[in-house]
Scaffold this motif. Structure first.
Motif, PDB file in Angstrom:
ATOM      1  N   UNK A 122     101.318  15.459 -79.426  1.00 20.46           N
ATOM      2  CA  UNK A 122     102.410  15.723 -80.372  1.00 20.46           C
ATOM      3  C   UNK A 122     103.725  15.174 -79.838  1.00 20.46           C
ATOM      4  N   UNK A 134     101.995  21.934 -81.898  1.00 18.89           N
ATOM      5  CA  UNK A 134     100.767  21.640 -81.151  1.00 18.89           C
ATOM      6  C   UNK A 134      99.651  22.603 -81.533  1.00 18.89           C
ATOM      7  N   UNK A 154     107.965  22.326 -80.641  1.00 17.17           N
ATOM      8  CA  UNK A 154     106.897  21.378 -80.283  1.00 17.17           C
ATOM      9  C   UNK A 154     105.593  22.125 -80.068  1.00 17.17           C
ATOM     10  N   UNK A 155     105.664  23.241 -79.326  1.00 18.36           N
ATOM     11  CA  UNK A 155     104.434  23.964 -79.034  1.00 18.36           C
ATOM     12  C   UNK A 155     103.818  24.526 -80.310  1.00 18.36           C
ATOM     13  N   UNK A 190      98.127  22.127 -73.669  1.00 19.68           N
ATOM     14  CA  UNK A 190      98.841  21.074 -72.942  1.00 19.68           C
ATOM     15  C   UNK A 190      98.395  19.700 -73.432  1.00 19.68           C
ATOM     16  N   UNK A 191      97.111  19.588 -73.751  1.00 24.33           N
ATOM     17  CA  UNK A 191      96.625  18.310 -74.257  1.00 24.33           C
ATOM     18  C   UNK A 191      97.275  17.998 -75.607  1.00 24.33           C
ATOM     19  N   UNK A 192      97.348  19.015 -76.452  1.00 20.75           N
ATOM     20  CA  UNK A 192      97.997  18.833 -77.756  1.00 20.75           C
ATOM     21  C   UNK A 192      99.468  18.461 -77.562  1.00 20.75           C
ATOM     22  N   UNK A 193     100.067  19.061 -76.518  1.00 16.61           N
ATOM     23  CA  UNK A 193     101.470  18.752 -76.227  1.00 16.61           C
ATOM     24  C   UNK A 193     101.634  17.266 -75.925  1.00 16.61           C
ATOM     25  N   UNK A 237      90.928  21.558 -81.224  1.00 19.14           N
ATOM     26  CA  UNK A 237      90.260  21.182 -79.967  1.00 19.14           C
ATOM     27  C   UNK A 237      89.479  22.374 -79.433  1.00 19.14           C
ATOM     28  N   UNK A 270      96.536  21.541 -83.640  1.00 23.92           N
ATOM     29  CA  UNK A 270      95.713  20.594 -82.882  1.00 23.92           C
ATOM     30  C   UNK A 270      94.952  21.332 -81.788  1.00 23.92           C
ATOM     31  N   UNK A 271      95.663  22.256 -81.134  1.00 26.74           N
ATOM     32  CA  UNK A 271      95.041  23.025 -80.067  1.00 26.74           C
ATOM     33  C   UNK A 271      93.866  23.834 -80.607  1.00 26.74           C
TER      34      UNK A 271
END
Lengths: 681, 323
Positions: B73, A180, A176-177, B67-70, A187, A183-184
């Protein structure tokens, strides 16, 4: 295959969940032990151990009174361990204490969530202490484990052994990370960066290091023992020659007979900032720019001090920095984390054609007495030379031709008459001795002069195309002011040891052979080791340059490069394109395209089989297994009994006995199914 | 109990949750929202953002954005954990009124997928959590309390999941097309003396159960396989024809559980009484028949017979339209 597990309305943490939590807590707390009391680690182990014993039925949950007592004891211990109260450390220590104690209280899932969210916060908090690559990687690991714990405390997979569960949750969390990450990054790149809203206590753990705001004989050679990095510079234009790389840090004007300081009175960073801003502010009209302009970016390592080092004079500075009348560049805040500034320098420019009385007074200051032999010598030599320039050359020649030596361990000079001691007795010294005595000799005959400390040279990293300046590059030199020429840089050390400026300290001290034995240069001895070291350094530079120093200026620069001229419309276009890409890949990933094959071939064939039979009036009830249904249908339709039974048997073999890898067997069975189906009316 | 969608939204809900035997969850019928934990995490993210600004710390920003992406997703993961799952109602175990009706469901997930921590629940009634990890299908049982005899139509079932991180909750509803039986609650044991009036004089002919051995029932022509003991030898001696003597048992020895013979009045008490009698007779392994107004079940015994009698009691006077 019947499941009948009831879940209670109050979800509790299971034994494996508790182990997850303990692992996450330990991983989060471990790096804090270098800066905070290490006994906090023992607290979490004891607290979690207790809870695990409770879960195993070997102990009872501690009473509230006991818990309160232990907590008070812990708070007392935090204060007794010597942390200042209104500091980041004290706050972190208290937070960690609560975090550790929570383990014994972690009964319900809600408690576990509190622990995990606090854990996330602590991971971030640790980055206030260090931002190295290693810390970054470790933080990532901690995030994965915390997320694994988040997965692990909320559900148990009875199908797996505890070890498999840990592995499985770890894998899920990592997956999952990883998903992410894009996207991270988006951002991270696009979020606007703001100026700090208010000032917070900074970690006091980092002591000031590097060049100090004063210079006594022998101060700088202490730095030469250190291979720590001071800063890195990458040039946008071409690079100045190695001998011209004088990185000016601060200017020392006041001599008290032994020590050189900036001003007569000691000033703390805030006072100094005020003085430089109001009394000795940078005046652009004093600078007559000429010659080559060098544009560069420098990232300074956290030193706990305000000093920045640039090629003097700078004509442009971008970043959290201010300039002063002595052409120094100074950070607005003491450096607690790496700082990036961009600057343009034109070393050939003429500084201060007119010297203000205030500056002149500063540049001529000498103690009222002491070092009389040197004053005498200065007067005689100046009288003989006739003019300033010849006098300067005479002094430099004297250093070169007389028995002066460049050494890291000069003899001690005592408390008074240090200039005399050096010039007439020991004649052995490091750059601070040469610079100090040179300025003294200038001032003694009324030539404005000052000591400049900073770094000289640097190591060129070919792979990364940047210059790395280390503590052992620390250097002191002099500036003299001459009418019509302004301030001129004079490096008396280069007269004694030309290798120091032409190459580096190592070359200059070759004769002495002392540095080589020490670890400072040991990795530099072998070419291959050196190249590995340089590669590692380059990685760190990239990390600092692109991640740690990603500020609004870098952001604008990066976006500008990416979008070719920043405009809201283009930005919106990119954002839209990104969203569409994300949505598309999300849809693909979610398997919408797989819908057509949702049902395996054998099941589709079986469905057709039951449809055929239902046309004959044999409806399969949902609670009938294929074999039950097959037997009944065969009984009811004796004419086709054989085929029905054969079909059912083949279907069951396919479903329950045929493993995935046996593709050959599978396809032959599927062919058989098709054949039997086609024979049915 | 059947359709409890808010009427103003019924036109939206109905096509998405048709009353079927099998429902496959997809884009059309899965709801998803961040959970309370996600809100707490959002608060933490805000704090981290402030921390990042005030300390100008890129890695704190990194943690914050990660954490926001977490959060984002994870929504997809939770949604995917429910998507493609099909739920089939297998059957409902009949029960007595006031007891729990047990619904058996089969959950199936698409091939090469795994589903975790799927929670099925009737709020306030029962909840089950299952994983589909090693198998593609799994059967679960859920119970629901019943009050009235007759048909039992299970109310909407909630299916939800928090997997994997609990930062989001995805849920859907199941309106299953399946009907269970609720038998009348049996009256307390031996409330009324055991009916002994059933040696029935009103049916002198009764019903004959051939192949008996007690009473002589007549003579018929010999068929191969007849026992030599039963051949009418004297008749053979007279006529030369082989005839067989036939013996029968009379069914009138059996127990009749009769609506008309009950002492208590009212439909439900009588049905309860009959239910108790059926259970007792079955337990005593007796042959018994059931007489209800408009329905006669001839005497027999065994599980199937009991079920048939109980069903008759359960559905007595209940409209068949629903079934």
């Amino acid at each position: 295959m019947l499941k009948d597990k009831r879940t209670s309305t109050q979800p509790f943490i299971t034994y494996t969940g508790m182990i997850w939590l303990l692992a996450a807590q330990l991983i989060v707390m471990l790096p804090f032990t270098t800066s905070l009391p290490p006994w906090l680690l023992a607290v979490v182990v004891l607290a979690a151990g207790w809870r695990l014993r409770v879960l195993a039925g070997k102990a009872s949950q501690p009473k509230t009174l006991l818990k309160a007592g232990l907590l008070l004891l812990g708070i007392a211990a935090v204060f007794l361990s010597g942390l200042r109260l209104p500091s980041l450390e004290a706050m972190s220590a208290l937070l960690l204490l609560g975090f550790a104690f929570k383990a014994v209280e972690a009964v319900q899932q809600r408690d576990a969530l509190v622990v995990i969210l606090t854990g996330y916060f602590l991971v971030a908090l640790h980055f206030l202490y260090t931002q190295s690559i290693i810390a970054g990687l470790y933080g990532t690991l901690a995030l994965i484990v915390l997320t694994g714990a988040l997965v692990g405390v909320q559900q148990t997979l009875e199908e797996l052994t505890p070890a498999q569960q840990v592995q499985f949750n770890f894998w899920i969390a990592g997956q999952i990370l990883l998903q992410c990450l894009p996207l991270m990054v988006i951002i991270f790149v696009l979020t606007p960066r703001f100026q700090p809203f208010w000032s917070l206590p900074l970690p006091t753990e980092q002591h000031t290091r590097g060049i100090l705001d004063r210079m006594a004989p022998g101060d700088i050679e202490k730095l030469s023992q250190s291979a720590d990095l001071a800063f890195r510079v990458s040039f946008k234009t071409e690079r100045p020659p190695q001998t011209d790389l004088y990185w000016q840090g601060l200017v020392l004007q006041h001599f008290d007979g032994r020590e050189w300081r900036q001003f007569a009175t000691e000033q703390d960073p805030e006072q100094l900032k005020w003085t430089l801003k109001h009394e000795y502010s940078y005046q652009e009209h004093n600078l007559k720019t000429q010659g080559m302009a060098y544009e560069y970016e420098a990232i300074y390592e956290p030193s706990g001090q305000n000093w920045l080092f640039t090629l003097s004079p700078t004509t442009e500075v971008q970043g959290e920095a201010l300039r002063a009348a002595d052409y120094r560049v100074m950070a607005k805040q003491p450096l607690q984390s790496p700082l990036l500034i961009r600057a343009v320098s034109r070393p050939a420019s003429i500084r201060d054609l007119e010297l203000s009385p205030k500056l002149r007074a500063l540049a001529l200051q000498l103690p009222s007495q002491g070092d009389n032999r040197s004053r005498e010598l200065a007067k005689n030599l100046y009288a003989a030379a006739g003019d300033e320039l010849t006098y300067i050359q005479t002094i430099l020649k004297r250093f070169k031709e007389q028995a002066f030596f460049y050494t890291l361990n000069p003899p001690l000079l005592g408390e008074t008459d240090t200039i005399d001691g050096f010039l007439f007795d020991s004649q052995r010294g490091f750059c601070s001795h040469y610079a100090g005595s040179f300025v003294f000799l200038m001032r003694a005959v009324g030539i404005p002069a000052r000591v400049v400390v900073g770094y000289q040279g640097g190591e060129w990293n070919k792979a990364g195309n940047y210059l790395a300046v280390h503590q052992f590059d620390a250097h002191a030199w002099a500036e003299v002011w001459l009418p019509n020429q302004g301030w001129l840089r004079v490096d008396p050390t280069s007269m004694v040891a030309p290798e120091r400026t032409e190459q580096n300290l190592e070359a200059a001290l070759k004769k002495e052979g002392r540095l080589l034995e020490q670890s400072v240069f040991s990795s530099r001895k072998f070419a291959w080791l050196n190249s590995i070291r340089q590669q590692l350094d380059r990685m760190q530079y990239g990390w600092q340059r692109w991640i740690l120093s990603y500020d609004s200026a870098t952001q604008a620069q990066f976006l500008d490069k990416l979008l070719g001229g920043l405009s809201v419309l283009k930005l919106a276009g990119w954002a839209l394109a990104l969203l569409v890409c994300l949505a598309l890949s999300g849809l693909i990933w979610l398997g919408l395209t797989r819908q057509a094959h949702a049902e395996a071939l054998e099941h589709r064939l079986y469905r057709r089989f039951t449809e055929r039979l239902s046309k004959q009036g044999f409806e399969r009830r949902l609670d009938q297994t294929p074999s039950e249904f097959g037997a009944l249908a065969a009984q009811a339709w004796p004419a086709q009994a054989e085929k029905i039974l054969a079909f059912t048997a083949t279907y069951q073999t396919l479903c329950y006995e045929c493993d995935e890898p046996q593709a050959k067997q599978r396809s032959s069975l599927l062919r058989e199914l098709r054949r039997l189906l086609s024979q049915l009316p | 109990m059947l359709e409890t969608w808010p009427p103003q939204f019924a036109h939206w809900f109905k096509p998405r949750w048709p009353r079927t035997r099998t429902l496959t969850l997809g884009q059309r019928n899965i709801f998803i929202l961040p959970s309370k934990t996600a809100l707490a995490l959002l608060g933490l993210i805000a704090v981290l953002f402030l921390l990042g600004i005030n300390f100008q710390n890129a890695l704190v920003y990194g943690v914050c954005f990660w954490l926001f992406a977490l959060l984002i997703v994870n929504l997809l993961h939770t949604w995917r954990n429910l998507r493609g799952l099909s739920i089939t109602a297998i059957h409902i175990q009949p029960c007595f009124a006031g007891e729990k009706a047990v619904l058996e469901l089969e959950l199936a997930c698409p091939p090469k997928q795994q589903k975790f921590a799927i929670k099925l629940a009737w709020p306030e009634e029962d909840a089950v959590q299952v994983n589909l990890m090693t198998t593609q299908t799994v059967r679960v049982k859920l119970s629901h309390s019943t009050q009235q005899r007759g048909h039992f139509n299970p109310p909407r079932l909630h299916i939800s999941t928090h997997y994997p991180t609990g930062l989001a909750v995805a849920w859907s509803y199941l309106a299953l097309e399946i009907t269970g039986l609720v038998y009348p609650a049996p009256a307390p044991k031996h409330q009324q003396p055991y009916p002994t009036n059933s040696l029935d004089s009103t049916h002198p002919s009764g019903q004959t159960l051939s192949g008996g051995s007690s009473d002589f029932g007549g003579i018929r022509s010999y068929q191969t396989g007849d026992s030599p003991k039963q051949i009418h030898w004297s008749h053979y001696a007279k006529t030369g024809k082989l005839n067989t003597k036939v013996f029968v048992d009379y069914a009138s020895h059996d127990l009749w559980l009769d609506w008309a013979n009950l002492a208590n009045s009212g439909i439900e008490p009588r049905l309860s009484q009959l239910c108790r009698q059926v259970l007792d007779a079955h337990q005593a392994q007796q042959q018994y028949g059931l007489k209800l107004p408009g329905l006669v079940i001839p005497p027999s015994k065994g599980e199937a017979h009991q079920a048939r009698c109980l069903q008759a009691l359960a559905l007595f006077g209940v409209e068949h339209a629903q079934g």
